[in-house]
Design an enzyme around this catalytic site. Structure first.
Site: not given
Ligand code: NAI
Length: 699
Positions: A105, A125
């Site tokens: 990210e 995640e």
């Protein structure tokens, strides 16, 4: 500070330096924003490289900060990424080896990205029951394309950088470095080349469209729903990526955030995060330092080539460690060897094992009838009949022949490891290694720590278990150790439920609906009802005041031992594992009930689940209090890895925590009022009572 700042000519280099994988903990995040400020304030600097030291660019969030306020402290990851985007000088991410989660990210927030080949790229995640929470679901589809991005986000699996770079039209990597070694230099050159390019490109400004969006997301939902089963996060990944195609970037970010925060509070995500931490915790033994020098295990001996011995041997062969098996008679050796061979051959047939691997493994296996042939083994594991007299003979022999420093392990499931150790003159080298059946398949290994077991023996066995890919949990010595001591109480409740009005199928169904891989009666049929019978016979003399339902004994008196006799609580057809309810067994239970003058009542699934699971929890609280287990999460690991407890509930202890210990205790008090149950057992364990009264949890 866990990020370094250096200037090379006109390029500032910010290097994440937080071993082992440059987790984005608070100090690292501060290091990045500080570096950005310095670089932007320095007129000599024209562009910036963001790199990772050591074995990763970044593995994402710092697990040491998991669930602590530090994880969210400013600058949080969202703020760091914003600072990168807002840098007036171009920022180039130079990624290598590992670029995952928050690390990816962060890279997606940079103006440019250059990757070394072989970099594992992932947004994992979902494996913790979450979605990416720092823009991953909004930026990756823009950079990579909607379909490959959704695949990565829903699966959580890593993909190599060179494969991603081949996706037509991708903007994830502006450039591939020739090699990991040349990455730093190529990143510097690239940063110099783009120093004056304006406007600075931002992933957030890239278009994000799918030609057949509605149909595609419908397909995706249909697929994901089938696979996600009890977990909400995978479908939420689809929602978030769809939002990237339909909403403005900032609205999509807010949508992602909302989903992320809601998922954080789901029991499923709590369970997955708990298991992640529990697995790491289980490998640590409170009073055994992590730097304890371990003994070298280069060869293994196994005594007994029966059900367990064969499976145990396979674990080591699979890990490339030579094994010598000893039996009393050649026929027993041949039989054991035959089973191992058949096992591997079926793997070869199913395409799970290559022929040359099979040959390699079998070449590591040898057999003997003579103890003297074992003397040089570094570790010997005994898996002979479960009788103290037999164990005594074996351990005296081992004590006689084994070289000094060899580790002597027993796979006993019920016998006292301290007594077994006392048969030798080296009790410090004796330990229990309690494998579960089938030993080559089941992940759990209970490591039984005797009174005199040396610390380096424990440390060695824990390391070996990792090598053979087991989840090892340390247990002190007690009857049944952690897992089987708890299951006895669970089984006892199952018996009472039959007496009170249930059928085996009703109890099993309720437990399977709760999520257990198998209800207690199907499990009994699989393990062999005769094993429980033998234990109960012992209990009747040892603990005459302990209450049991007699139904299981009646069943065994009929010879219905389970799958191995084709009949147990259910009937079985040869070659199949389907449990077929048997009318005679149901009648046997009814007759027994009538003979005791019990009027059957209708029992809810909720009561079935509570009585069975809380029986586990109460016994576990005793186990914790006695120090048999060192932490509640170890007990959860035992049940998740060895007894088919549902992953999405995180184990019996986390389940109790989530129900609330106060509520658990209230239910137990209610069960204690039932004259057909065992009021004494339902006295809450002192630890449980105390935690409940203080409003605390096990974990
Ligand atoms: P098994 O009966 O299948 O195998 C025992 C083997 O040991 C036989 O092949 C026998 O010939 C051999 N043996 C007996 N005495 C011996 C001696 N003095 N020297 C050399 N070999 C000898 O039994 P199983 O099920 O493999 O159990 C072995 C041990 O593992 C027991 O202690 C049992 O409690 C434990 N265990 C069993 C589990 C299971 O599910 N079957 C699970 C966990 C532990």
């Amino acid at each position: 500070m866990t990020a370094k700042y250096e200037v090379h000519g006109s390029v500032a280099v910010i290097t994440l330096d937080n071993p082992p994988v440059n987790g984005l903990g608070h100090a690292t995040r501060l290091g990045i924003t500080d570096g950005l400020q310095k670089a932007n304030a320095d007129a000599a600097v024209k562009s910036i490289v963001l790199a990772g030291a050591g074995k990763a660019f970044s593995g994402g969030a710092d697990i040491k900060e998991f669930g602590t306020p530090k994880a969210l402290a400013e600058p949080n990851l969202l703020s760091v990424i914003l600072a990168v985007e807002n840098s007036s000088k171009p920022v180039v991410a130079a990624v290598h080896t590992v670029c995952m989660g928050g690390g990816l990210e962060l890279a997606l927030g940079c103006h440019y990205r250059i990757a070394a080949p072989g970099t594992s790229v992932a947004l994992p995640e979902v494996k913790l029951g979450l979605i990416p929470g720092a823009g991953g679901t909004q930026r990756l589809p823009r950079a990579l394309g909607v379909e490959p991005a959704l695949n990565m986000i829903v699966s959580g699996e890593p993909v190599k950088s060179e494969l991603l770079a081949q996706i037509p039209g991708q903007n994830l990597f502006d450039r591939m470095a020739a090699s990991a070694e040349s990455l730093a230099e190529e990143a510097l050159a690239f940063a110099q080349a783009v120093a004056d390019t304006r406007p600075l490109p931002l992933v957030r400004n890239l278009p994000c469209k799918h030609r057949n969006g509605d149909a595609y997301f419908q397909f995706a939902r249909n697929m994901v729903k089938g696979m996600a089963k009890n977990f909400p996060a995978p479908l939420k990944c689809v929602d978030a990526v769809e939002a990237a195609t339909k909403k403005k970037f900032d609205e999509g970010m807010a949508f992602e955030r909302e989903i992320f925060i809601n998922l954080m509070w789901t029991p499923e995500s709590r369970a997955l995060r708990h298991i992640f931490a529990a697995e790491r915790a289980a490998s640590k033994i409170p009073d055994v330092p992590e730097d304890t020098v371990k003994r070298e295990i280069k060869s293994v001996a196994v005594i007994g080539a029966g059900t367990m011995g064969g499976g145990i041997a396979m674990n080591f062969l699979n890990a490339g460690i030579p094994v010598k098996m000893l039996e009393m008679k050649q026929e027993a050796l041949d039989k054991g060897l035959g089973i191992i061979r058949k096992n591997y051959e079926s793997q070869v047939k199913r395409g799970k094992l290559k022929q040359d691997k099979y040959d390699q493994r079998m070449a590591l296996l040898s057999t003997t009838l003579n103890y003297d042939d074992l003397k040089d083994a570094d570790l010997v594991i005994e898996a002979v009949f479960e009788e103290m007299g037999v164990k005594e003979k074996v351990f005296k022999e081992l004590d006689r022949v084994m070289k000094p420093g060899a580790i002597l392990a027993s796979n006993t499931s019920t016998l006292d490891v301290n007594k077994i150790a006392a048969f030798t003159k080296r009790p410090q080298d004796v330990v229990g290694m309690h494998f579960f059946s089938p030993a080559n398949v089941m992940k759990l290994l209970e490591v039984i720590r005797g009174e005199k077991t040396a610390k380096d023996v424990l440390a060695t066995v824990m390391a070996v278990s990792k090598k053979i890919r087991k989840t090892a949990v340390v247990s002190g010595v007690c009857d049944g150790f952690i897992g089987n001591r708890m299951i006895e109480q669970y089984g006892r409740q199952g018996g009472f439920l039959l007496d009170e009005g249930c059928t085996p199928a009703q109890v099993d169904k309720a437990m399977e609906k709760f999520g257990m891989a198998m209800g207690p009666f199907r499990m009994g049929d699989l393990a062999g009802n005769d094993i429980g019978w033998a234990i109960r016979k012992r209990r009747y003399t040892e603990k005459p005041d302990m209450k049991y339902s007699k139904t299981a004994d009646l069943l065994c008196e009929k010879g219905r031992f389970g799958q191995k006799t084709g009949a147990g609580w259910y009937d079985y057809v040869p070659g199949k594992r389907d449990a077929i309810p048997n009318a005679e067994v149901v009648k046997m239970i009814e007759d027994h009930r009538a003979a005791q003058g019990i009027t059957p009542r209708k029992i809810s699934d909720e009561e079935i689940v509570q009585r069975l699971v809380y029986a586990l929890v109460n016994e576990a609280a005793h186990i914790l209090e006695e120090g048999i287990a060192s932490r509640a999460s170890d007990i959860d690991m035992v049940y998740l890895m060895g007894y088919g407890f549902p992953i999405y509930r995180g184990g019996p202890m986390l389940y109790a925590d989530q129900v609330g210990l106060f509520n658990v205790v209230q239910s137990m008090k209610r069960f204690a009022q039932n004259p057909l149950d065992d009021a004494k057992f339902w006295q809450p364990a002192p630890l449980l009572a105390k935690l409940a009264a203080e409003g605390k949890t096990f974990n």
